[in-house]
Design a protein around this motif. Sequence first.
Motif, PDB file in Angstrom:
ATOM      1  N   ASP A   1     101.360   8.517 128.340  1.00 45.22           N
ATOM      2  CA  ASP A   1     102.449   9.186 129.063  1.00 45.22           C
ATOM      3  C   ASP A   1     103.483   9.639 128.038  1.00 45.22           C
ATOM      4  OD1 ASP A   1     104.572  10.048 130.615  1.00 45.22           O
ATOM      5  OD2 ASP A   1     104.426   8.410 132.053  1.00 45.22           O
TER       6      ASP A   1
ATOM      7  N   THR B   1      96.824  10.807 132.363  1.00 48.43           N
ATOM      8  CA  THR B   1      96.409  11.421 133.624  1.00 48.43           C
ATOM      9  C   THR B   1      95.693  12.747 133.406  1.00 48.43           C
ATOM     10  OG1 THR B   1      98.605  12.427 133.857  1.00 48.43           O
ATOM     11  CG2 THR B   1      98.232  10.318 134.969  1.00 48.43           C
TER      12      THR B   1
ATOM     13  N   GLU C   1      91.984  13.301 135.010  1.00 49.86           N
ATOM     14  CA  GLU C   1      91.625  14.439 135.853  1.00 49.86           C
ATOM     15  C   GLU C   1      90.497  15.253 135.223  1.00 49.86           C
ATOM     16  OE1 GLU C   1      95.040  16.759 137.040  1.00 49.86           O
ATOM     17  OE2 GLU C   1      96.285  14.956 137.156  1.00 49.86           O
TER      18      GLU C   1
END
Length: 585
Positions: free
Chosen positions: A81, A123, A127
């Motif tokens: 992140d 993320t 994905e």
Amino acid sequence: MSMDAVSDRESAWAQRPDWWKRAVVYQVYPRSFQDSDGDGVGDLRGVLSRLDHLAYLGVDVVWLSPIYRSPHADNGYDISDYRDIDPLFGTLDDLDALVDAAHARGIRIVMDLVVNHTSDEHTWFAESRSGRDSPRRDWYWWSPARPGHEPGTPGAEPTNWESFFSGPVWQWDEASGEYYLHLFDRKQPDLNWENPEVRHAVYDMMRWWLDRGIDGFRMDVINLISKRLPLSDAPERPEGGWADGSPLYMNGPRLHEFLQEMHREVFAGRSGLLTVGETPGVTVEEARLLTDPARAEVDMVFQFDHVGLDHGPEGKFAPQRPEPGALAASFTQWQDALADVGWNSLYLANHDQARPVSRFGDDERHWRESATALATILHLQRGTPYVYQGEEIGMTNAPFADIDAFRDVESLNHYAEAMARGSAPADVLLGLASMSRDNARTPVQWESTPTAGFTTGEPWLAVNPNAARISVAAQRGVPGSVLEHYRALIALRHDLDVVAEGTFTRLDVGDPAVFAFVRAFEGEELLVLANLSSDPRSVALAGADEWDAAVAVLSNVDSPARVSEAVAAPLAPWAAAVWHRRAEG
């Protein structure tokens, strides 16, 4: 010169677009700098608590190694992140407090920008790997198995490249039925910079940090973001095994385009920032292009030529002592190459390099002298010097004795691969002890105590036992100490225009082990003489008596004040001395 005049000049320099020419950067590896809560791992509050040390040293910029949220497969260089702080290091509030406190002391804060790859727990990658029809599938590099091979079996990898951390660069992903590219650890998949959505997501993140008060970025392996397409095999090595694919993914065809776009999208219209690119394998021709101010790419780059001088024919972990004069020759090449355009980053140490006093100096017989001599020749060249934490007190390699003492993924992977080949454990450990990145990551030695003042708990990586004699506390305010020598060098860069802006001319003094050079700028000259060996060396300095009116401004050993007297006898091992003069009138 009065203190008011110095203050006025420094204020004027701070407003210049090229303010970094007069600056000194200090790298903090937060995990090993200072622990504030006793968990054995350094953190942001720990850095905040030691800001006064950095102000005492006199540095202008602090570069923080990654503090973003991460699974720590590669100690934070695997980011999950980009807009959060890993709880191991603290919170965004802690970072804001650090930035404010640093700015109050006149110190800028630069963050590590790791955008060649992310963590496989980001993320974006989650994905991307969710299926071949994912909108973010092409945010990373995916490829089917090599034709005619069973997916997931040896030899089925799409190309034959070797990872920086040993083994192949391709990882089979059973769930989505393809391989993904990772130039580093398998948990560090490479971003696909060919995709404009990737680039603009990165730029948006960078602007977010600058808006928060960050003063720039050190860009991790930034010259790997442009690969040569289509991705293809590299020439096989004569000995077999995985191939060196670096010519196919370093300094790729769109590198300059990407960096110029980044500059337009992120940095244009903002002042007072620093951008430095880490560029393994960069050539002098590429470095000139990257750092030419007219091209608006980056302010400076890290090149790797000099830190590869001790790599043996079998690689980094089979080191050999560089030939006398090799270090000076490498520095001179880069000084000359970027003399008329561009700018050098001056460094010997960072989180990826073993300790320089152990690699290039003499950490046994002439520890203090070699640490200060190496610092002298580094800081007084043309370029921006970087100090890596602990370097300013002469921290050395650690006495790692067995594989259980190591923590670094590169070292552990190398050992496992060597054991699989049947190598002798003792030989492999000898190479790791000399060159492992863990040597740079032992905790900073603040005090002469069992945990060196780093933590009240159990340190994540063992403290070097020589903290009993090498520490900040043992050197602060002590004339002639490594720490005070660094302070004097940093002060020279701040006080003398010739250090910040002068030309560089190497002098031939008859012995390649003696690094001698002159810096010159608008009637000012600086002469630097340094014996980079553990033996006395004679010097043949033409016109030495012409320097006798110069003022001796710094020396790491007792030496005569007059240049002609200083060179009349052989220079002592690791002796370094500096003289300054101004033209009359």
